[in-house]
Motif scaffolding. Structure first.
Motif, PDB file in Angstrom:
ATOM      1  N   ALA A 122      33.888  32.457 -17.530  1.00 40.70           N
ATOM      2  CA  ALA A 122      33.064  31.253 -17.361  1.00 40.70           C
ATOM      3  C   ALA A 122      31.587  31.562 -17.544  1.00 40.70           C
ATOM      4  O   ALA A 122      30.846  30.796 -18.180  1.00 40.70           O
ATOM      5  CB  ALA A 122      33.301  30.643 -15.986  1.00 40.70           C
ATOM      6  N   VAL A 123      31.143  32.699 -16.996  1.00 41.82           N
ATOM      7  CA  VAL A 123      29.725  33.063 -17.101  1.00 41.82           C
ATOM      8  C   VAL A 123      29.343  33.296 -18.558  1.00 41.82           C
ATOM      9  O   VAL A 123      28.300  32.818 -19.034  1.00 41.82           O
ATOM     10  CB  VAL A 123      29.429  34.313 -16.245  1.00 41.82           C
ATOM     11  CG1 VAL A 123      28.024  34.832 -16.528  1.00 41.82           C
ATOM     12  CG2 VAL A 123      29.573  33.987 -14.767  1.00 41.82           C
ATOM     13  N   HIS A 124      30.191  34.028 -19.290  1.00 39.45           N
ATOM     14  CA  HIS A 124      29.890  34.286 -20.696  1.00 39.45           C
ATOM     15  C   HIS A 124      29.826  33.004 -21.519  1.00 39.45           C
ATOM     16  O   HIS A 124      28.965  32.857 -22.397  1.00 39.45           O
ATOM     17  CB  HIS A 124      30.951  35.216 -21.287  1.00 39.45           C
ATOM     18  CG  HIS A 124      30.506  36.642 -21.377  1.00 39.45           C
ATOM     19  ND1 HIS A 124      31.246  37.620 -21.994  1.00 39.45           N
ATOM     20  CD2 HIS A 124      29.381  37.260 -20.942  1.00 39.45           C
ATOM     21  CE1 HIS A 124      30.607  38.766 -21.927  1.00 39.45           C
ATOM     22  NE2 HIS A 124      29.479  38.581 -21.282  1.00 39.45           N
ATOM     23  N   THR A 125      30.748  32.096 -21.260  1.00 36.14           N
ATOM     24  CA  THR A 125      30.734  30.837 -22.013  1.00 36.14           C
ATOM     25  C   THR A 125      29.408  30.121 -21.823  1.00 36.14           C
ATOM     26  O   THR A 125      28.810  29.611 -22.785  1.00 36.14           O
ATOM     27  CB  THR A 125      31.897  29.941 -21.567  1.00 36.14           C
ATOM     28  OG1 THR A 125      33.135  30.587 -21.890  1.00 36.14           O
ATOM     29  CG2 THR A 125      31.843  28.591 -22.265  1.00 36.14           C
ATOM     30  N   ASN A 126      28.913  30.099 -20.603  1.00 39.45           N
ATOM     31  CA  ASN A 126      27.634  29.459 -20.313  1.00 39.45           C
ATOM     32  C   ASN A 126      26.476  30.205 -20.969  1.00 39.45           C
ATOM     33  O   ASN A 126      25.634  29.606 -21.665  1.00 39.45           O
ATOM     34  CB  ASN A 126      27.432  29.389 -18.802  1.00 39.45           C
ATOM     35  CG  ASN A 126      26.094  28.775 -18.419  1.00 39.45           C
ATOM     36  OD1 ASN A 126      25.629  27.830 -19.045  1.00 39.45           O
ATOM     37  ND2 ASN A 126      25.464  29.327 -17.406  1.00 39.45           N
ATOM     38  N   LEU A 127      26.426  31.538 -20.780  1.00 40.89           N
ATOM     39  CA  LEU A 127      25.309  32.328 -21.290  1.00 40.89           C
ATOM     40  C   LEU A 127      25.282  32.356 -22.811  1.00 40.89           C
ATOM     41  O   LEU A 127      24.227  32.203 -23.439  1.00 40.89           O
ATOM     42  CB  LEU A 127      25.371  33.750 -20.742  1.00 40.89           C
ATOM     43  CG  LEU A 127      25.113  33.917 -19.244  1.00 40.89           C
ATOM     44  CD1 LEU A 127      25.298  35.372 -18.840  1.00 40.89           C
ATOM     45  CD2 LEU A 127      23.715  33.446 -18.871  1.00 40.89           C
ATOM     46  N   TYR A 128      26.434  32.575 -23.433  1.00 39.36           N
ATOM     47  CA  TYR A 128      26.478  32.656 -24.893  1.00 39.36           C
ATOM     48  C   TYR A 128      26.166  31.305 -25.545  1.00 39.36           C
ATOM     49  O   TYR A 128      25.599  31.254 -26.633  1.00 39.36           O
ATOM     50  CB  TYR A 128      27.834  33.166 -25.358  1.00 39.36           C
ATOM     51  CG  TYR A 128      28.058  34.655 -25.174  1.00 39.36           C
ATOM     52  CD1 TYR A 128      26.993  35.533 -25.001  1.00 39.36           C
ATOM     53  CD2 TYR A 128      29.337  35.195 -25.187  1.00 39.36           C
ATOM     54  CE1 TYR A 128      27.201  36.890 -24.841  1.00 39.36           C
ATOM     55  CE2 TYR A 128      29.559  36.553 -25.038  1.00 39.36           C
ATOM     56  CZ  TYR A 128      28.490  37.398 -24.862  1.00 39.36           C
ATOM     57  OH  TYR A 128      28.700  38.739 -24.715  1.00 39.36           O
ATOM     58  N   THR A 129      26.568  30.220 -24.885  1.00 40.76           N
ATOM     59  CA  THR A 129      26.213  28.902 -25.416  1.00 40.76           C
ATOM     60  C   THR A 129      24.697  28.734 -25.418  1.00 40.76           C
ATOM     61  O   THR A 129      24.097  28.307 -26.413  1.00 40.76           O
ATOM     62  CB  THR A 129      26.871  27.782 -24.589  1.00 40.76           C
ATOM     63  OG1 THR A 129      28.301  27.911 -24.662  1.00 40.76           O
ATOM     64  CG2 THR A 129      26.472  26.407 -25.106  1.00 40.76           C
ATOM     65  N   GLN A 130      24.066  29.076 -24.294  1.00 39.08           N
ATOM     66  CA  GLN A 130      22.607  28.990 -24.221  1.00 39.08           C
ATOM     67  C   GLN A 130      21.947  29.888 -25.263  1.00 39.08           C
ATOM     68  O   GLN A 130      21.021  29.470 -25.979  1.00 39.08           O
ATOM     69  CB  GLN A 130      22.127  29.400 -22.830  1.00 39.08           C
ATOM     70  CG  GLN A 130      22.499  28.457 -21.708  1.00 39.08           C
ATOM     71  CD  GLN A 130      21.896  28.910 -20.391  1.00 39.08           C
ATOM     72  OE1 GLN A 130      20.707  29.199 -20.297  1.00 39.08           O
ATOM     73  NE2 GLN A 130      22.725  29.002 -19.366  1.00 39.08           N
ATOM     74  N   LEU A 131      22.425  31.121 -25.338  1.00 38.33           N
ATOM     75  CA  LEU A 131      21.819  32.095 -26.243  1.00 38.33           C
ATOM     76  C   LEU A 131      21.936  31.654 -27.697  1.00 38.33           C
ATOM     77  O   LEU A 131      20.942  31.647 -28.444  1.00 38.33           O
ATOM     78  CB  LEU A 131      22.485  33.457 -26.057  1.00 38.33           C
ATOM     79  CG  LEU A 131      21.981  34.568 -26.983  1.00 38.33           C
ATOM     80  CD1 LEU A 131      20.591  35.008 -26.567  1.00 38.33           C
ATOM     81  CD2 LEU A 131      22.953  35.762 -26.969  1.00 38.33           C
ATOM     82  N   SER A 132      23.146  31.297 -28.095  1.00 36.50           N
ATOM     83  CA  SER A 132      23.372  30.996 -29.511  1.00 36.50           C
ATOM     84  C   SER A 132      22.630  29.740 -29.947  1.00 36.50           C
ATOM     85  O   SER A 132      22.042  29.684 -31.032  1.00 36.50           O
ATOM     86  CB  SER A 132      24.873  30.857 -29.786  1.00 36.50           C
ATOM     87  OG  SER A 132      25.450  29.833 -29.001  1.00 36.50           O
ATOM     88  N   GLN A 133      22.637  28.703 -29.112  1.00 37.96           N
ATOM     89  CA  GLN A 133      21.916  27.485 -29.474  1.00 37.96           C
ATOM     90  C   GLN A 133      20.411  27.722 -29.522  1.00 37.96           C
ATOM     91  O   GLN A 133      19.713  27.192 -30.396  1.00 37.96           O
ATOM     92  CB  GLN A 133      22.263  26.363 -28.503  1.00 37.96           C
ATOM     93  CG  GLN A 133      23.696  25.865 -28.634  1.00 37.96           C
ATOM     94  CD  GLN A 133      23.966  24.632 -27.793  1.00 37.96           C
ATOM     95  OE1 GLN A 133      23.215  24.318 -26.872  1.00 37.96           O
ATOM     96  NE2 GLN A 133      25.034  23.924 -28.094  1.00 37.96           N
TER      97      GLN A 133
END
Length: 498
Positions: A347-358
């Protein structure tokens, strides 16, 4: 009530909101943000910027980029899945492996055009908060590269030399604070007081001496990466740029004009004292920076309303003012925390990677909007990677522990020289830059999947420093930007991602 000179300077100086020009006290006797130009140091005719994104906490690269091919000669999807599925940490590549979202396929020319997968959140759809889709379009366009298996090293190391202690290991290996220090300083044989970004600015500042702000800026507070030995870094927040560096307490009244004139005159006194001289120069630099940053540039590119995106928006604003500030070289530091995923990693990665990639995609789009995408190189770093072996059991609990080598993302119009996107790095035991995903295998320190780096931070950083304009003679050696670089193979075609 009468004021003496000291009280006056103290009061006037407080008016300038310089959370902005941050430097350590030990530098005061030798720092000048506006060094004099040297006849031997011609100005740069072009513009370039480096943007460091620090993934704070230790990014689990094993779930960021995953082999999804079935080639049995090197690590494939089954080796990854076997190591992580039992604890529910493995990401599915298709419906046969579980419910989506699924790993996003990319092909890698360096490894026989075999398929690897990006974490699904690295290329999400446009989020509810607005902002661009993620990184896949950049990979497909050849504007993104991956540096594989990079980490802190004193000199090259193998599983054998690690276990028999015949080669020096990085100082306090697996410790967050020490490994962050080494990532940002590039010096893995001890604690350093300067960062490699700051040392690049030390070397190049004379060639960019007309700039009205420092060459290096943090949007994430005071950071080791930005500290040089003769460089004053700037640190600002994410609010409107014209509200960051404001000289308060002065206006157009006769009294205020007289007070400002007295303040400027006093700053030119007692300059025989190194401390007073340095303080006066820093204050003067802050005043010039305030004047240069009196506008708040606006873009058509939409940046998401996340902290990392707003940090990168501030970088874009500063880059857009490069001509007005006479800046031909700029270095930036931004940071996204939360990667210390001992638990709840999915769950944490999904949140962080979404923020990072966008955020990264929006930032790239803004450089295209400014027409300088080939002049800006953005790259990631993190404390360290994390163990292939999960920690804990269950999708809501499982995470991973501190490890060593990780993968880094590089983004920009100059990445790959216009060719296809690819993996870079010195080869591991399997003849590719991607490690062998076997716990207790030839690339592991022990039995948990802590990959031994094959590319050092020095090698990774030196490629960007060279692209940025650092002379080859200034790269290595005791007085070079990277004192340990001579311990490693450099340059190498395996590393030429820009």
């Amino acid at each position: 009530m009468a004021q003496d000179r000291r009280d006056f300077l103290k009061t006037a100086g407080c008016g300038l909101t310089m959370a902005a020009l941050a430097t350590s006290v030990e530098h005061l006797g030798r720092v000048s943000a506006f060094a004099q130009k040297s006849a031997a140091s011609p100005e740069f005719a072009d513009y370039k910027a480096l943007v460091c994104i620090f993934m704070s906490g230790g990014n689990d690269c094993n779930n960021m980029i995953v082999p999804i091919h079935d080639d049995v000669s090197i690590s494939n999807y089954n080796t990854y899945k076997t190591a992580r599925l039992a604890s529910s940490l493995a990401l599915p590549r298709s419906a046969a492996d579980g419910a989506g979202p699924y790993l996003i396929p990319i092909t890698v020319p360096r490894i026989g055009n075999l398929a690897y997968g990006l974490h699904p959140a690295l290329s999400p759809e446009v989020g509810a908060g607005g902002g661009a889709a993620g990184l896949l379009p950049l990979w497909n366009a050849g504007k993104m590269a991956v540096m594989c298996n990079v980490g802190n090293l004193v000199s090259p190391m193998t599983r054998t030399t690690y276990q028999n202690n015949s080669v020096p290991k990085p100082y306090q290996l697996f410790s967050h604070s020490d490994q962050v220090n080494q990532q940002q300083s590039s010096k893995s044989n001890g604690i350093s007081n300067s960062g490699w970004g700051g040392r690049i600015a030390d070397k190049l500042r004379p060639q960019d001496a007309d700039a009205t702000i420092p060459m290096i800026t943090s949007i994430a507070g005071s950071q080791l990466f930005t500290n040089g030995t003769g460089t004053t870094p700037m640190a600002i927040g994410t609010g409107n740029l014209n509200q960051q560096l404001v000289l308060n307490g002065f206006n157009a009244t006769p009294e205020s004009v007289a007070r400002r004139a007295s303040f400027d005159q006093l700053r030119g006194m007692d300059l025989s004292s190194n401390v007073v001289k340095a303080a006066s120069e820093i204050t003067g630099a802050a005043i010039q920076a305030s004047a240069s940053l009196s506008t708040n540039p606006v873009f058509t590119t939409v940046f998401p309303n996340t902290n990392i995106a707003q940090q990168l928006l501030q970088v874009a604003r500063l880059i857009s003012l490069r001509t007005a500030m006479s800046a031909n070289r700029q270095i930036f530091f931004v940071q996204l925390g939360g990667y210390d995923t001992h638990a709840n990693e999915l769950a944490v990665h999904t949140n962080l990677y979404t923020q990072l990639s966008q955020a990264m995609k929006a930032f790239y789009d803004s450089t295209v909007e400014m027409g300088i995408q080939n002049s800006v190189t953005t790259f990631t770093m993190s404390d360290f990677g994390r163990t292939l072996q999960p920690s804990g059991v269950g999708a809501g609990v499982v995470g991973s522990d501190h490890a060593w080598a990780s993968h880094a993302i590089i983004m920009g119009g100059s990445v790959n020289g216009g060719g296809p996107s690819n993996f870079y790095g010195m080869n591991t035991s399997n003849g590719t830059p991607f490690p062998t995903l076997v716990m207790g295998g030839p690339d592991d320190t022990d039995t948990r999947g802590r990959w031994i780096p094959t590319t050092s931070v020095e090698q990774y950083a030196a490629v960007m420093a060279s692209w940025f304009g650092v002379d080859p003679v200034d790269l290595s050696g005791a007085t070079g930007v990277f004192p340990l670089l001579s311990n490693f193979t450099y340059p190498s075609t395996n590393l030429t991602f820009v």
